[in-house]
Write an enzyme that holds these catalytic residues in place. Structure first.
Site: not given
Length: 463
Positions: A122, A283, A152, A226-228
């Site tokens: 993103h 599975l 993501d 901004g940490n993403s």
């Protein structure tokens, strides 16, 4: 009346005098002495001797982990050019459409000395240009190598003349609840920011997160916009997660943050580099949804007879307790383990059956179906037998159709899609891509779909 009162008065006085004479001349006084005695204490000899440990808590020092990681986390800037509609332009003779530049920012983690960088999908979604700012302020253009929107994760590459600092992958399965971790990133464009917290939970499932992985590491390290795409590292400076999401009504950190585990991230990156897409492992069973919260583990409700799980001896009613000795308490734990594995890998599955613990080695299957969200279709790859039967080289089979409009047109489960917009459909994944491609100027979906119906006839539909 006066006579009656007089008699009562004389009687009362007589009683008083009689009582006073008894107390004075007849009754002998008694003295009561109250004593308080303490009971004798009984002593019991015991062999127990309490142990006192005079210890000092070891200081928590994050400086080494911060020094190892802060220079390997970069600032990611994406520029997207989008077409917008302005009705006032039509009023003055224009076509009402213009292009506008949009800029987004986030973080990324250098994972190799030659410039590979992992971030969130993103962060760079829809970007026409991606710029990386290193910790030394140097700006470099980045190339998009591949993405996985479901989890993501995106992989970028930059070219430099020097060896870059990078963060080594840790094993996220070994991360413990209560363990100290650091979140490194660029919140609000504040470069090289480090925050600390602990792991609050593992295998966290976030409601409403769409297709994104539901096996997050939850921490209380402060993470903000901004940490993403930044790093979640342990006290040894090892990468154990990619910071991805927060839950907040304000858009800012309110106590919890979530990261994609490093084992899942590394597997996605390896797949993108080797195959160009993510190889999903299955599975081959359907979990029991009802009363699942009352069961510790994952109960098998139904099983595919062509699956590796069935061939290994798993049955309906079995409860999966462990995968490769990693404890499974809920379905998100199981999905997290499978997302870190490839089709064809052999895993050790511990199950509970009739109050007995059993172990089975299972070869994982490759995911051969795709959900086309919005259209209500599930497409499956064709088997060699089906390809031979219909004398075709490729296609995708509709195994579920919950779209009312398509049903009304005659689309049925079992139809085989061979072409979309006059282009061959290679498999289920290719059919999904072509169905979700926008073709018209107004960004509306339109298709010409060629199918083989249940009678083996070729039919074309215009939608």
């Amino acid at each position: 009346m006066k006579r009656v009162l007089g008699i009562l008065g004389i009687a009362f006085l007589g009683g008083v005098f009689a009582l006073g004479g008894y107390k004075l001349f007849i009754e002998k006084p008694q003295v009561v002495v109250e004593r308080t005695t303490e009971p004798a204490l009984q002593t019991v000899k015991a062999n127990y001797t309490p142990t006192v440990i005079n210890s000092v808590a070891a200081p928590t020092d994050f400086t080494d982990a911060a020094e190892k990681t802060v220079n390997a986390v970069v600032h990611v800037k994406n520029t997207a050019v989008k077409e917008v509609y302005n009705p006032f332009q039509e009023f003055f003779g224009g076509n009402g459409r213009s292009k506008r530049e949009q800029v987004g920012t986030g973080s990324g983690v250098i994972i190799s000395s030659d410039g590979y960088i992992v971030t969130n999908n993103h962060v760079i979604d829809g970007a026409t240009e991606i710029e990386i700012t290193l910790n030394n302020r140097k700006k470099v253009k980045a190339e998009l190598i591949g993405t996985d929107s479901k989890n993501d994760i995106a992989l970028l590459k930059i070219d430099t003349d020097i060896e870059l600092p990078y963060i080594a992958f840790g094993n996220s399965d070994n991360a413990k609840i209560g363990e100290w971790v650091l979140a490194v990133g660029n919140p609000y464009n504040l470069n090289s920011t480090v925050t600390a917290g602990i792991i609050s939970a593992k295998g966290r499932d976030l409601e409403g997160n769409g297709n994104i992985t539901d096996s997050f590491i939850q921490t209380d390290a402060a993470v903000n916009p901004g940490n993403s795409g930044g790093a979640l590292v342990n006290t040894r400076g090892e990468l154990i997660g990619i910071n991805t999401a927060i839950t907040s009504r304000t858009g800012s950190y309110i106590g919890y943050s979530f990261a994609v585990p490093s084992n899942i991230t590394k597997k996605i990156i390896d797949d993108l580099l080797e195959f160009g897409n993510v190889q999903e492992a299955l599975l081959g069973f359907y979990p029991e949804i009802e009363n699942s919260e009352e069961i510790e583990g994952v109960k098998i409700a139904a099983i595919d007879e062509d699956s590796g799980a069935y061939k290994a001896g798993l049955k309906e009613g079995d409860v999966i307790k462990k995968i490769n000795n990693v404890k499974i308490t809920k379905f998100s734990d199981l999905k997290g383990q499978l997302k870190a594995k490839r089709p064809g890998e052999t895993i050790l599955v511990t199950i509970s059956r009739d109050n007995k613990q059993l172990e089975r080695e299972v070869i994982l299957d490759k995911k051969d179906y795709e959900e086309v969200l919005g259209l209500g279709l599930i497409l499956k790859d064709l088997t060699k037998k089906e390809l031979k039967k219909f004398n075709i080289e490729s296609g995708a089979k509709i195994i579920k159709n919950s779209n009312y409009g398509l049903k009304k047109l005659g689309f049925k489960s079992g139809f085989i899609i061979t072409k979309i917009n006059n282009k061959n459909v290679l498999n289920a994944a290719d059919g999904k891509r072509k169905l979700l491609a926008k073709r018209s100027r107004n960004d509306e979906y339109s298709y010409i779909i060629e199918v083989i119906n249940l009678e083996g006839e070729r039919i074309r539909y215009g939608l």
